[in-house]
Design a protein around this motif. Structure first.
Motif, PDB file in Angstrom:
ATOM      1  N   UNK A   1       7.761  10.611   1.057  1.00  0.00           N
ATOM      2  CA  UNK A   1       6.947   9.498   0.589  1.00  0.00           C
ATOM      3  C   UNK A   1       6.253   8.859   1.778  1.00  0.00           C
ATOM      4  N   UNK A   2       4.931   8.634   1.689  1.00  0.00           N
ATOM      5  CA  UNK A   2       4.220   7.999   2.807  1.00  0.00           C
ATOM      6  C   UNK A   2       4.699   6.563   3.024  1.00  0.00           C
ATOM      7  N   UNK A   3       4.527   6.096   4.239  1.00  0.00           N
ATOM      8  CA  UNK A   3       4.940   4.733   4.595  1.00  0.00           C
ATOM      9  C   UNK A   3       3.852   3.703   4.274  1.00  0.00           C
ATOM     10  N   UNK A   4       2.591   4.165   4.181  1.00  0.00           N
ATOM     11  CA  UNK A   4       1.488   3.231   3.900  1.00  0.00           C
ATOM     12  C   UNK A   4       0.696   3.734   2.689  1.00  0.00           C
ATOM     13  N   UNK A   5      -0.060   2.832   2.131  1.00  0.00           N
ATOM     14  CA  UNK A   5      -0.946   3.166   1.006  1.00  0.00           C
ATOM     15  C   UNK A   5      -2.244   2.388   1.168  1.00  0.00           C
ATOM     16  N   UNK A   6      -3.266   2.855   0.483  1.00  0.00           N
ATOM     17  CA  UNK A   6      -4.565   2.165   0.521  1.00  0.00           C
ATOM     18  C   UNK A   6      -4.572   1.100  -0.554  1.00  0.00           C
ATOM     19  N   UNK A   7      -5.110  -0.065  -0.215  1.00  0.00           N
ATOM     20  CA  UNK A   7      -5.128  -1.177  -1.169  1.00  0.00           C
ATOM     21  C   UNK A   7      -6.297  -2.094  -0.866  1.00  0.00           C
ATOM     22  N   UNK A   8      -6.696  -2.826  -1.879  1.00  0.00           N
ATOM     23  CA  UNK A   8      -7.663  -3.914  -1.696  1.00  0.00           C
ATOM     24  C   UNK A   8      -6.836  -5.193  -1.774  1.00  0.00           C
ATOM     25  N   UNK A   9      -6.819  -5.927  -0.683  1.00  0.00           N
ATOM     26  CA  UNK A   9      -6.027  -7.143  -0.609  1.00  0.00           C
ATOM     27  C   UNK A   9      -6.977  -8.333  -0.715  1.00  0.00           C
ATOM     28  N   UNK A  10      -6.728  -9.181  -1.704  1.00  0.00           N
ATOM     29  CA  UNK A  10      -7.569 -10.363  -1.910  1.00  0.00           C
ATOM     30  C   UNK A  10      -6.831 -11.609  -1.449  1.00  0.00           C
ATOM     31  N   UNK A  11      -7.461 -12.360  -0.556  1.00  0.00           N
ATOM     32  CA  UNK A  11      -6.907 -13.648  -0.128  1.00  0.00           C
ATOM     33  C   UNK A  11      -7.749 -14.788  -0.679  1.00  0.00           C
ATOM     34  N   UNK A  12      -8.914 -14.431  -1.220  1.00  0.00           N
ATOM     35  CA  UNK A  12      -9.826 -15.397  -1.849  1.00  0.00           C
ATOM     36  C   UNK A  12     -10.772 -14.610  -2.757  1.00  0.00           C
ATOM     37  N   UNK A  13     -11.424 -15.259  -3.709  1.00  0.00           N
ATOM     38  CA  UNK A  13     -12.386 -14.546  -4.570  1.00  0.00           C
ATOM     39  C   UNK A  13     -13.581 -14.058  -3.747  1.00  0.00           C
ATOM     40  N   UNK A  14     -13.962 -12.816  -3.969  1.00  0.00           N
ATOM     41  CA  UNK A  14     -15.135 -12.255  -3.296  1.00  0.00           C
ATOM     42  C   UNK A  14     -15.941 -11.438  -4.298  1.00  0.00           C
ATOM     43  N   UNK A  15     -17.196 -11.201  -3.966  1.00  0.00           N
ATOM     44  CA  UNK A  15     -18.055 -10.358  -4.795  1.00  0.00           C
ATOM     45  C   UNK A  15     -17.599  -8.906  -4.678  1.00  0.00           C
TER      46      UNK A  15
END
Length: 183
Positions: A1-15
């Motif tokens: 199993x890989x240690x990392x994965x790709x993700x979109x991390x949101x800290x605030x609303x964006x377009x």
């Protein structure tokens, strides 16, 4: 199993065009959780529209012969929606748009096309007038009665009026054949 994965991390609303993909640690699976592998995802359209300042929406049916073939979306910057009158107007415009789509031709209309269509319409009208005169003379009818007989015959045969008139003028259809249908 890989240690990392790709993700979109949101800290605030964006377009949507400001979303960025980053590598993050794969979280541990806790009791009752399930790990999923996501192959694709989409951005929720309502999120996009609200971020662009729209506060309400209407989807009006795009209809052809009373059959819905799509929708016209009306987006409003104010909440609450449209008045009934505005909705009726919007539906009328949607119906016109559907009709325009049915008759849309990707090539631009040329002046010669308009001239050719006009000439064809005048020729068809002239042929109908000549055929009406032939029937009126042959059957001793008024022009209105002769035209009515021509229309009845054409409709019962499932032909266009101009095609029936053309056959009559060319002699491939006899006046008695046309006049006998209405009798």
């Amino acid at each position: 199993m890989p240690q990392t994965m790709r993700a979109i991390v949101l800290t605030r609303p964006v377009a949507p065009d400001q979303l960025t993909v980053t590598d993050v640690p794969v979280p541990d699976v806790r009791p009752g959780w399930v790990r999923l592998r996501i192959k694709a995802f989409g951005v929720n359209e309502s999120e996009v529209t609200s971020r662009n300042g729209y506060r309400s929406a209407h989807a009006l049916p795009l209809r052809i012969n009373h059959e819905t073939v799509g929708a016209v979306n009306l987006l409003l910057t104010s909440p609450g929606g449209l008045t009934p009158t505005d909705l009726e107007l919007g539906q009328a415009l949607s119906d016109v748009a559907a009709l325009a789509l049915v008759h849309w031709n990707p090539s631009p209309v040329r002046t010669t096309d308009i001239q050719t269509r006009t000439e064809a319409a005048v020729a068809a009208k002239t042929t109908i007038d000549v055929a009406t005169g032939m029937l009126a003379e042959h059957g001793r009818l008024s022009a209105a009665e002769a035209l009515a007989a021509l229309r009845v015959y054409s409709a019962r045969q499932g032909d266009r009026l101009s095609d029936t008139a053309h056959a009559l003028v060319q002699g491939t259809l006899l006046p008695d054949s046309v006049l006998s249908v209405g009798r």
